[in-house]
Design a protein around this motif. Structure first.
Motif, PDB file in Angstrom:
ATOM      1  N   VAL A 116       0.864  -1.184   0.000  1.00  0.00           N
ATOM      2  CA  VAL A 116       0.000   0.000   0.000  1.00  0.00           C
ATOM      3  C   VAL A 116       0.900   1.233   0.000  1.00  0.00           C
ATOM      4  O   VAL A 116       1.718   1.419   0.908  1.00  0.00           O
ATOM      5  CB  VAL A 116      -0.936   0.029   1.221  1.00  0.00           C
ATOM      6  N   GLN A 132      -1.242   6.899  -8.376  1.00  0.00           N
ATOM      7  CA  GLN A 132      -1.675   5.575  -8.815  1.00  0.00           C
ATOM      8  C   GLN A 132      -1.436   5.400 -10.316  1.00  0.00           C
ATOM      9  O   GLN A 132      -0.923   4.357 -10.765  1.00  0.00           O
ATOM     10  CB  GLN A 132      -3.151   5.394  -8.489  1.00  0.00           C
ATOM     11  N   GLU A 145      -1.822  -0.812  -3.899  1.00  0.00           N
ATOM     12  CA  GLU A 145      -2.922   0.068  -3.506  1.00  0.00           C
ATOM     13  C   GLU A 145      -2.352   1.460  -3.226  1.00  0.00           C
ATOM     14  O   GLU A 145      -1.171   1.601  -2.878  1.00  0.00           O
ATOM     15  CB  GLU A 145      -3.601  -0.436  -2.230  1.00  0.00           C
ATOM     16  N   GLN A 173      -9.390   3.346  -1.216  1.00  0.00           N
ATOM     17  CA  GLN A 173     -10.309   2.907  -2.269  1.00  0.00           C
ATOM     18  C   GLN A 173     -10.806   1.479  -2.040  1.00  0.00           C
ATOM     19  O   GLN A 173     -11.643   0.994  -2.808  1.00  0.00           O
ATOM     20  CB  GLN A 173      -9.605   2.961  -3.627  1.00  0.00           C
ATOM     21  N   SER A 174     -10.262   0.811  -1.022  1.00  0.00           N
ATOM     22  CA  SER A 174     -10.654  -0.587  -0.792  1.00  0.00           C
ATOM     23  C   SER A 174     -10.540  -0.920   0.684  1.00  0.00           C
ATOM     24  O   SER A 174      -9.811  -0.265   1.436  1.00  0.00           O
ATOM     25  CB  SER A 174      -9.755  -1.532  -1.595  1.00  0.00           C
ATOM     26  N   ARG A 176      -9.106  -3.527   1.742  1.00  0.00           N
ATOM     27  CA  ARG A 176      -7.737  -4.039   1.917  1.00  0.00           C
ATOM     28  C   ARG A 176      -6.795  -2.939   2.381  1.00  0.00           C
ATOM     29  O   ARG A 176      -6.033  -3.112   3.332  1.00  0.00           O
ATOM     30  CB  ARG A 176      -7.260  -4.640   0.599  1.00  0.00           C
ATOM     31  N   ALA A 177      -6.837  -1.788   1.712  1.00  0.00           N
ATOM     32  CA  ALA A 177      -5.976  -0.669   2.108  1.00  0.00           C
ATOM     33  C   ALA A 177      -6.380  -0.138   3.473  1.00  0.00           C
ATOM     34  O   ALA A 177      -5.525   0.214   4.298  1.00  0.00           O
ATOM     35  CB  ALA A 177      -6.046   0.434   1.066  1.00  0.00           C
TER      36      ALA A 177
END
Length: 439
Positions: A116, A132, A145, A173-174, A176-177
């Protein structure tokens, strides 16, 4: 977790050191080999209370290391923070993102999958998506990420602010991050410090909006101070009465010679440019920038009046040149406008600042430096308090007045009162937003 911090400036070094104190494995990376050598030797390149102690503790515990080798640092990393400078770009007022994008490009070819990338630098809205895009274009196959994690550290209290924040802002944005950032900040979450998880653009905007609002409070009270002088009011009493209103609060309502430092001037200018670029002018912010410059000029006019209309041949003592106490930072300090005006007007300027000489010697020319306030005031025609260091708050004013050629006091931080000055033997006193006497 394994964290890499790109940039060992003010934000990067404080953040890296404090993350290590959370128990994470942290590698701080910088291209400046001389700075890395100093850090490896245990030398902190900036003055920030407590930072040297916390850094030494984590180096000894082998949780914190320093290197110039980014490729080696990112091996096994869970998160890489970009904490490089974003100075105001010459010519157009935009934030200079060249260092951020250079870091992103280098990361694209160095980091493994699953990392990340977290932007900690203060960046305009939309920058994280550019980061990104830059990484994805340079290495389309990379799985990564991008997240935003703006800092809200006060110089002079940065370690305390990091360990006891009002809030932690995370733009993702997710999930996971978000999980990676929550795990990194878990020691704060467990102590009930709020973590605000939002989208990338909102996180970027929170930083600019917060700093612009604080700069607005400072500038507002400085305008009120000017009016107080005209109508016979005392701005300290006005500030106190205002600050008791819970909707307003008492912080950042202290009249003075204008805001400075590494954040407010740069961030207000950048926000104004962002507004212009998106056809949504930030008229209040633009006015704040303009008024803040006028405040600095007004302070110089005060000093000129106290010197009878001319600085020529006068000896002027100046107490404090950093933009605030407990830092060695001179960026955009009011002293950088006021002191050159004194020297340019023909004054002999004698300065005392507990930490300002290291940077100030290269920025303020034609001045002498003294170890204490009494040396700076000796044989002076005017003494100016520019920065409210604690050691200037309990001076022997009678001794200072007795050592001056003509005891005049310009207290631009309102540490003392006209009554204090008169009792000590000063023939003239000027504060900010208060009634003075003499000339």
């Amino acid at each position: 977790m394994r964290i890499v911090m790109i940039g060992t400036g003010y934000v990067g070094l404080v953040s890296g050191v404090c993350f290590a104190d959370f128990g994470h494995q942290v590698v701080c990376v910088d291209r400046d080999s001389a700075k890395i050598a100093r850090l490896d030797a245990g030398e902190v390149p900036i003055y920030e209370p407590e930072l040297d102690v916390v850094m030494a503790r984590n180096v000894d515990a082998r949780r914190l290391t320093f290197t110039t080798d980014l490729a080696g640092a990112v091996v096994g990393a869970d998160a890489v923070f970009i904490a490089v400078g974003t100075p105001t770009r010459r010519g157009d007022g935009h934030a200079d993102l060249s260092y951020v994008m250079a870091a992103a490009t280098e990361l694209a070819h160095a980091m493994p999958d699953g990392v990340v990338v977290v932007t900690k630098s203060t960046v305009p809205v939309g920058t994280n998506r550019k980061v990104q895009e830059t990484i994805a274009t340079a290495n389309p196959a990379l799985d990564f990420e991008v997240a935003s994690n703006p800092e809200f550290l006060r110089e002079g209290a940065a370690v305390k602010d990091f360990m006891h924040p009002d809030r932690v802002v995370v733009g993702v944005q997710s999930e996971r991050a978000a999980k990676v950032l929550r795990d990194i900040y878990r020691p704060l979450y467990l102590r009930d410090f709020p973590i605000v998880v939002t989208d990338l653009e909102s996180a970027e905007m929170i930083k600019y909006a917060a700093n612009a609002f604080l700069a607005t409070k400072i500038t507002f009270i400085n305008e009120i101070a000017a009016l107080c002088e005209r109508v016979g009011a005392d701005v300290k009493q006005v500030s106190r009465g205002m600050g008791m209103d819970g909707r307003i609060g008492n912080k950042f309502l202290h009249a003075g010679p204008g805001y400075g430092g590494s954040c407010f001037p740069k961030d207000t200018t950048a926000l104004a440019r962002i507004g212009q670029e998106h056809a949504s002018p930030m008229r209040i912010v633009e006015a704040v920038i303009e008024v803040n410059e006028a405040v600095k000029r007004r302070m110089t006019d005060k000093l000129l009046d106290l010197c009878g209309g001319s600085f020529a041949g006068r000896t002027i003592g100046v107490l404090g040149v950093t933009f605030k106490p407990d830092t060695d930072d001179m960026r955009a300090a009011p002293s950088l406008s006021i002191v050159p005006a004194l020297v340019g007007g023909g004054a002999k300027v004698q300065i005392c600042d507990p930490q300002g000489q290291r940077e100030g010697a290269a920025l303020l020319h034609g001045v002498s430096w003294h170890d204490d306030a009494y040396g700076a005031a000796e044989k002076a025609d005017l003494l100016v308090i520019l920065t409210e260091w604690n050691e200037f708050r309990a001076l022997d004013l009678s001794r200072i007045a007795g050592d001056m050629t003509t005891p005049r006091l310009a207290d631009l931080r309102n540490i003392y009162s006209a009554e204090d000055a008169r009792a000590a033997g000063f023939v003239a006193y000027e504060g900010v937003g208060r009634q003075g006497y003499g000339a």
